[in-house]
Design an enzyme around this catalytic site. Structure first.
Site, PDB file in Angstrom:
ATOM      1  N   CYS A 131     -81.721 103.916  43.727  1.00 33.55           N
ATOM      2  CA  CYS A 131     -82.347 103.382  42.511  1.00 33.55           C
ATOM      3  C   CYS A 131     -83.555 104.198  42.051  1.00 33.55           C
ATOM      4  O   CYS A 131     -83.959 104.110  40.896  1.00 33.55           O
ATOM      5  CB  CYS A 131     -82.762 101.929  42.721  1.00 33.55           C
ATOM      6  SG  CYS A 131     -81.367 100.807  43.008  1.00 33.55           S
ATOM      7  N   HIS A 273     -87.552 100.227  36.837  1.00 28.68           N
ATOM      8  CA  HIS A 273     -86.156 100.117  37.240  1.00 28.68           C
ATOM      9  C   HIS A 273     -85.690  98.678  37.073  1.00 28.68           C
ATOM     10  O   HIS A 273     -86.329  97.742  37.547  1.00 28.68           O
ATOM     11  CB  HIS A 273     -86.013 100.554  38.695  1.00 28.68           C
ATOM     12  CG  HIS A 273     -84.735 100.144  39.329  1.00 28.68           C
ATOM     13  ND1 HIS A 273     -83.497 100.493  38.800  1.00 28.68           N
ATOM     14  CD2 HIS A 273     -84.476  99.409  40.446  1.00 28.68           C
ATOM     15  CE1 HIS A 273     -82.542  99.974  39.564  1.00 28.68           C
ATOM     16  NE2 HIS A 273     -83.108  99.324  40.566  1.00 28.68           N
ATOM     17  N   ASN A 303     -78.156  96.018  36.857  1.00 30.14           N
ATOM     18  CA  ASN A 303     -78.816  97.048  37.666  1.00 30.14           C
ATOM     19  C   ASN A 303     -77.886  98.250  37.767  1.00 30.14           C
ATOM     20  O   ASN A 303     -76.902  98.221  38.502  1.00 30.14           O
ATOM     21  CB  ASN A 303     -79.132  96.483  39.055  1.00 30.14           C
ATOM     22  CG  ASN A 303     -79.850  97.484  39.947  1.00 30.14           C
ATOM     23  OD1 ASN A 303     -79.840  98.671  39.715  1.00 30.14           O
ATOM     24  ND2 ASN A 303     -80.472  96.978  40.995  1.00 30.14           N
TER      25      ASN A 303
END
Length: 352
Positions: A131, A273, A303
């Site tokens: 991520c 994020h 996500n």
């Protein structure tokens, strides 16, 4: 902060990396919460309340990370051309692909992406930081430019992460999604629009078990045993991940803002994020950034792992919530554990 690159000196006279183009791509068919409830013991309300997600995009059968990356990269190159920057092959010296889901275990996916984009034999390689991949890629691209190895870099962050998610695991199947985002960076001055500030990075491998895919790597293969049922999918310890995510993102953000010579009150937009709506809200509250300065697209994108931040920047630029001159704080956290933050004075770009 252990493992941080904050404080590392930049070579005297080294050029800054400047964003001159941006592009993004997600698979065409959105998957709604209602679509997922057909196979999961959950509800639309449960998903929205706990994650902030209403829909997400997933790769079609046979679609791979390279397919997403090529489209986002093409759009970023087009964007650079619209900004008066050359978007053709001669204008790109390197391609950096941030991904945790390469098309194959070997070779890297970036060279194929570069070839399909018509970029010829430019340097191309993958960066794996899950991520936090876009920020690690941003630091890598900035290093290539500062060292004089490249005058212009195409940085793509792309993941087909749903291929690593158990479709029957309610804890992860509702969160993760697929997509790609890309930026074109060139050598420039540190005070011009688009200039990226020092990228603060960190990691803690002692906690790698909090977010992992146990099967498929060299450790499992060297045992000569088949992958155990479920080991081919992501395992996530949600509560511990939440706690570490909030603390590390906030800490790295403060360091990045300080390195830029800004104060937290100077931040016009927070581009974090898009992990989980609760994490985003807690980090922003910790930093004292009001709601009207927080960018978010998690509701319809979920996500998207490494692609999360550049997708968010592209979406926000397209809808006008991010404009030229905004002081932007970028921050991310993910498996590794790995985290990072950076600042950028947003340029006048249009997504390709």
């Amino acid at each position: 902060m252990n493992g941080s690159l904050e404080g590392v000196a930049v070579p005297g006279g080294a050029p800054a990396s400047v964003i001159v183009g941006i592009g993004a791509y997600v698979p065409p068919n959105p998957v709604t919460n209602h679509d997922l409830t057909a196979r999961l013991d959950t509800s639309d309300e449960w998903i929205r309340t706990r994650t902030g997600i209403s829909s997400r995009h997933m790769v079609l059968p046979g679609q791979a990370t390279s397919d997403l990356a090529v489209e986002a990269g093409r759009r970023a190159l087009e964007s650079a051309g619209q900004s008066g920057e050359p978007g053709h092959a001669e204008g790109v010296d390197a391609v950096v692909l941030a991904t945790t889901t390469p098309d194959r275990a070997c070779p890297a996916t970036a060279p194929e992406v570069a070839s399909r984009l018509g970029l010829g034999t430019v340097a191309a390689f993958d960066v794996s930081a899950v991520c936090s991949g876009f920020l690690y890629g941003l630091a890598t691209a900035a290093g290539l430019i500062a060292a004089g190895t490249a005058g212009r870099v195409l940085l793509i962050a792309a993941d087909a992460f749903t291929t690593l998610v158990d479709p029957h695991d309610r804890a992860t199947a509702v969160i993760f999604a697929d997509g790609a985002g890309a930026v074109v960076l060139r050598a420039g001055e540190p005070d011009e629009p688009g200039a990226v500030g020092r990228v603060v990075l960190g990691s803690d491998g002692s906690l790698s078990g909090l977010l992992q895919v146990p099967g498929g790597g060299s450790r499992q293969r060297s045992l000569g045993e088949p992958v155990k049922p479920g080991d081919e999918f992501l395992r996530m310890a949600g509560r511990d991940t939440y706690r570490h995510a909030v603390g590390r993102m906030a800490e790295a953000s403060r360091q990045a803002v300080q390195a830029a010579g800004w104060g937290l009150a100077d931040i016009d937009r927070l581009a974090a994020h898009q992990a989980n709506a609760r994490i985003l809200a807690t980090v922003a509250d910790d930093l004292g950034i009001p709601e009207d300065r927080r960018l978010s697209n998690i509701a319809h994108n979920g996500n998207t792992v490494a692609a999360s931040i550049p997708l968010l920047l592209a979406d926000a630029t397209a809808d006008g919530s991010l404009a030229a001159g905004h002081r932007v704080l970028l921050t991310a956290f993910g498996a590794g554990l790995a985290w990072g933050a950076a600042t950028v004075l947003w340029p006048d770009v249009k997504p390709g």
